[in-house]
Design an enzyme around this catalytic site. Structure first.
Site, PDB file in Angstrom:
ATOM      1  N   ASP A 130     -82.294 -53.501 -54.662  1.00 57.00           N
ATOM      2  CA  ASP A 130     -81.266 -54.534 -54.537  1.00 57.00           C
ATOM      3  C   ASP A 130     -81.144 -55.317 -55.828  1.00 57.00           C
ATOM      4  O   ASP A 130     -82.027 -56.105 -56.178  1.00 57.00           O
ATOM      5  CB  ASP A 130     -81.649 -55.485 -53.396  1.00 57.00           C
ATOM      6  CG  ASP A 130     -81.542 -54.801 -52.041  1.00 57.00           C
ATOM      7  OD1 ASP A 130     -80.433 -54.343 -51.713  1.00 57.00           O
ATOM      8  OD2 ASP A 130     -82.559 -54.711 -51.341  1.00 57.00           O
ATOM      9  N   ASP A 147     -77.780 -51.486 -43.820  1.00 57.84           N
ATOM     10  CA  ASP A 147     -78.713 -52.279 -44.636  1.00 57.84           C
ATOM     11  C   ASP A 147     -78.759 -53.724 -44.130  1.00 57.84           C
ATOM     12  O   ASP A 147     -77.729 -54.403 -44.107  1.00 57.84           O
ATOM     13  CB  ASP A 147     -78.215 -52.245 -46.097  1.00 57.84           C
ATOM     14  CG  ASP A 147     -79.125 -52.989 -47.062  1.00 57.84           C
ATOM     15  OD1 ASP A 147     -80.247 -53.360 -46.672  1.00 57.84           O
ATOM     16  OD2 ASP A 147     -78.686 -53.178 -48.213  1.00 57.84           O
TER      17      ASP A 147
HETATM   18  C1  DX5 Z   1     -79.971 -57.793 -48.499  1.00 55.57           C
HETATM   19  C2  DX5 Z   1     -80.371 -56.472 -49.103  1.00 55.57           C
HETATM   20  C3  DX5 Z   1     -81.245 -55.620 -48.269  1.00 55.57           C
HETATM   21  C4  DX5 Z   1     -82.608 -56.180 -47.967  1.00 55.57           C
HETATM   22  C5  DX5 Z   1     -82.949 -55.725 -46.577  1.00 55.57           C
HETATM   23  O1  DX5 Z   1     -79.139 -58.443 -49.409  1.00 55.57           O
HETATM   24  O2  DX5 Z   1     -79.191 -55.717 -49.389  1.00 55.57           O
HETATM   25  O3  DX5 Z   1     -81.388 -54.310 -48.836  1.00 55.57           O
HETATM   26  O4  DX5 Z   1     -83.624 -55.743 -48.836  1.00 55.57           O
HETATM   27  O5  DX5 Z   1     -84.111 -56.351 -46.170  1.00 55.57           O
HETATM   28  P1  DX5 Z   1     -84.561 -56.364 -44.649  1.00 55.57           P
HETATM   29  O6  DX5 Z   1     -84.727 -54.936 -44.205  1.00 55.57           O
HETATM   30  O7  DX5 Z   1     -85.851 -57.126 -44.690  1.00 55.57           O
HETATM   31  O8  DX5 Z   1     -83.485 -57.060 -43.838  1.00 55.57           O
HETATM   32 ZN    ZN Z   2     -79.495 -53.563 -50.083  1.00 62.38          ZN
END
Ligand code: DX5
Ligand code: ZN
Length: 222
Positions: free
Chosen positions: A36, A178
């Site tokens: 990210d 995601d």
């Molecule tokens: C949020 C990101 C995600 C994040 C997801 O802005 O795009 O990829 O890392 O994290 P979790 O799985 O903890 O919600």
């Molecule tokens: Zn992401």
């Protein structure tokens, strides 16, 4: 329509940044490593850029699935491809339609996979003009910027609607979800039409990370 294989993409955002190589090793049996990239403008948080991505590429046994949450991502396509991105995902809100089209084509021309995404508040119709240029659509099921949030209400319907849109316009396009993905909601998300699941805290927050990767994979085998 062909059935698309399940893929798990652990998000490095939830890993221990001081021990990245060891953290990456723990998820080596997953399918992609999700990264990210945040610029403090498009989203309120700031993470990392091409130099760190390059070092991750050097040690990662997994292809890099790079989610750019930055303004005007077309400016940085070459830098992220040079650093090793295999899938490069651009936000539809972050650039002009012309630059977005050119950037998606440039990613493909360099032999990598172009992908598109949009904020949870952006109508799915916004990606319709571009999906034929993408190999993957990422549906964000939390507000972008931070890991560890819960799935937004209406996410399953959103995933179903996204899969229908792809089936109508570009059936081969893969669908990644995601944000807020857990072992408890993974089966429902796959049932709604996703075939790639990103999971940050649900993977790296586990006491036994490799076992959690296997648990996701077994669940997908159903
Ligand atoms: C949020 C990101 C995600 C994040 C997801 O802005 O795009 O990829 O890392 O994290 P979790 O799985 O903890 O919600
Ligand atoms: Zn992401």
């Amino acid at each position: 329509m062909r059935v698309k294989p399940f893929r798990l993409a652990p998000s490095l955002l939830a890993a221990d940044f001081v021990r990245l190589a060891a953290e990456i090793e723990k998820v080596r049996r997953a399918d992609y490593l999700h990264l990210d990239v945040m610029d403090g403008h498009f989203v309120p948080n700031i993470t990392f850029g091409p130099p760190l991505l390059r070092r991750v590429w050097e040690v990662s046994p997994l292809p890099l699935d790079v989610h750019l949450m930055i303004d005007t991502p077309s400016r940085y396509v070459d830098a992220f491809l040079d650093a090793g991105a295999d899938i490069l995902t651009l936000h539809v809100e972050a650039d002009t339609p012309e630059r977005l089209r050119a950037a998606l084509a440039a990613i493909r021309a360099r032999g990598r996979q172009p992908a598109l995404t949009l904020r949870p508040s952006t109508p799915l119709s916004a990606v319709a003009p571009f999906v034929s240029l993408a190999d993957m659509l990422l549906v964000l099921t939390v507000e972008p910027g931070f890991g560890g949030q819960g799935l937004l209400p209406g996410s399953l319907e959103r995933v179903r609607a996204a899969r229908s849109l792809l089936d109508a316009l570009h059936p081969d396009c893969e669908l990644e979800v995601d944000g807020g993905v857990t072992l408890d909601n993974a089966a429902d998300l796959l049932g709604a039409g996703a075939n790639i699941l990103v999971a940050g805290s649900a993977v790296f927050g586990a006491d036994d990370v490799p076992a959690r990767v296997s648990a996701f994979q077994q669940l997908a085998r159903g």
